[in-house]
Structures are given as C-alpha cells and as structure tokens.
Design a protein around this motif. Structure first.
Motif, mmCIF file in Angstrom:
data_model
loop_
_atom_site.group_PDB
_atom_site.id
_atom_site.type_symbol
_atom_site.label_atom_id
_atom_site.label_comp_id
_atom_site.label_asym_id
_atom_site.label_seq_id
_atom_site.Cartn_x
_atom_site.Cartn_y
_atom_site.Cartn_z
ATOM 1 N N VAL A 68 -6.574 24.685 -43.224
ATOM 2 C CA VAL A 68 -5.247 25.207 -43.563
ATOM 3 C C VAL A 68 -4.343 25.162 -42.339
ATOM 4 C CG1 VAL A 68 -3.975 27.256 -44.324
ATOM 5 C CG2 VAL A 68 -6.143 26.663 -45.412
ATOM 6 N N MET A 69 -4.887 25.540 -41.197
ATOM 7 C CA MET A 69 -4.067 25.531 -39.986
ATOM 8 C C MET A 69 -3.671 24.110 -39.593
ATOM 9 S SD MET A 69 -4.188 27.942 -36.719
ATOM 10 C CE MET A 69 -5.727 27.520 -36.016
ATOM 11 N N ILE A 70 -4.551 23.152 -39.799
ATOM 12 C CA ILE A 70 -4.209 21.756 -39.520
ATOM 13 C C ILE A 70 -3.065 21.312 -40.433
ATOM 14 C CG2 ILE A 70 -5.034 19.372 -39.693
ATOM 15 C CD1 ILE A 70 -6.055 20.832 -37.226
ATOM 16 N N PHE A 71 -3.162 21.630 -41.715
ATOM 17 C CA PHE A 71 -2.095 21.252 -42.646
ATOM 18 C C PHE A 71 -0.778 21.951 -42.304
ATOM 19 C CE2 PHE A 71 -5.432 19.513 -45.322
ATOM 20 C CZ PHE A 71 -4.811 18.402 -45.838
ATOM 21 N N HIS A 72 -0.833 23.202 -41.913
ATOM 22 C CA HIS A 72 0.391 23.910 -41.515
ATOM 23 C C HIS A 72 0.975 23.293 -40.245
ATOM 24 C CE1 HIS A 72 -0.753 27.764 -43.934
ATOM 25 N NE2 HIS A 72 -0.301 26.779 -44.698
ATOM 26 N N SER A 73 0.123 22.841 -39.352
ATOM 27 C CA SER A 73 0.594 22.160 -38.138
ATOM 28 C C SER A 73 1.281 20.851 -38.495
ATOM 29 C CB SER A 73 -0.579 21.892 -37.186
ATOM 30 O OG SER A 73 -1.156 23.101 -36.768
ATOM 31 N N ILE A 74 0.694 20.115 -39.417
ATOM 32 C CA ILE A 74 1.299 18.861 -39.872
ATOM 33 C C ILE A 74 2.674 19.128 -40.455
ATOM 34 C CG2 ILE A 74 1.125 17.025 -41.604
ATOM 35 C CD1 ILE A 74 -1.981 17.209 -41.139
ATOM 36 N N GLN A 75 2.786 20.169 -41.290
ATOM 37 C CA GLN A 75 4.078 20.483 -41.907
ATOM 38 C C GLN A 75 5.120 20.843 -40.850
ATOM 39 O OE1 GLN A 75 4.848 20.059 -45.167
ATOM 40 N NE2 GLN A 75 6.937 20.445 -44.531
ATOM 41 N N LYS A 76 4.715 21.600 -39.857
ATOM 42 C CA LYS A 76 5.664 21.997 -38.810
ATOM 43 C C LYS A 76 6.082 20.774 -37.981
ATOM 44 C CE LYS A 76 6.689 25.677 -35.628
ATOM 45 N NZ LYS A 76 6.339 27.028 -35.228
ATOM 46 N N LEU A 77 5.154 19.856 -37.736
ATOM 47 C CA LEU A 77 5.510 18.622 -37.029
ATOM 48 C C LEU A 77 6.506 17.790 -37.847
ATOM 49 C CD1 LEU A 77 1.979 17.657 -35.676
ATOM 50 C CD2 LEU A 77 3.951 18.338 -34.300
#
Length: 82
Positions: A68-77
């Motif tokens: 989940v944190m990886i996906f949230h990081s992708i979204q923020k990028l």
C-alpha cells in the motif's frame, strides 16, 4: 523459452502491464482509497532524495502495508509530475 528468444516488444508490453499507472496516470482506486500509513511521511522523502545515490529498501513483516505504501508513493510521484 530462453531469455534470448524473448523479443524486446514482449518485455515492454509486460512492463506496461505491470505498471498500469503509466497509461492511466493513477493507481488503482482499491489502493488509493486506503488510509495512508503513519510512517509514509518518513518514508517518502527517501524516495525523492536524489542527492544520495542509493536504492531505497522497504522491509517489514507481512500485512503491515508495504505494498500500500509503495502504491501511495507512486501516486504522490505522479501528482508531482515524476
């Protein structure tokens, strides 16, 4: 099938399949609607820090929210235009 038999186009198609946000500019709503992890604000700056040449490794026990944190990081990028 030997690796030498795999065509470059097949590799590109697989990478695009595994990274759908490249075409949609957004992560799946399933992940986007999940609550941000408390440690996200500590983790994310390490991702965007380009001064240090290193890999960022995210480790932890099962089911703590790494994916989940990886996906949230992708979204923020994506939101930052990266």
């Amino acid at each position: 099938m030997a690796l030498s038999e795999i065509k470059e186009q097949q590799i590109i198609e697989r990478i695009i399949f595994e990274n759908p946000w490249w075409n949609h500019n957004s992560i799946d709503t399933f992940y986007d609607e999940m609550k941000r992890r408390l440690y996200f604000n500590v983790f994310f700056p390490h991702i965007v820090n380009t001064e240090v040449k290193r890999a960022v490794v995210l480790m932890g026990p099962r089911r703590v929210g790494k994916t989940v944190m990886i996906f949230h990081s992708i979204q923020k990028l994506i939101q930052r235009g990266i």
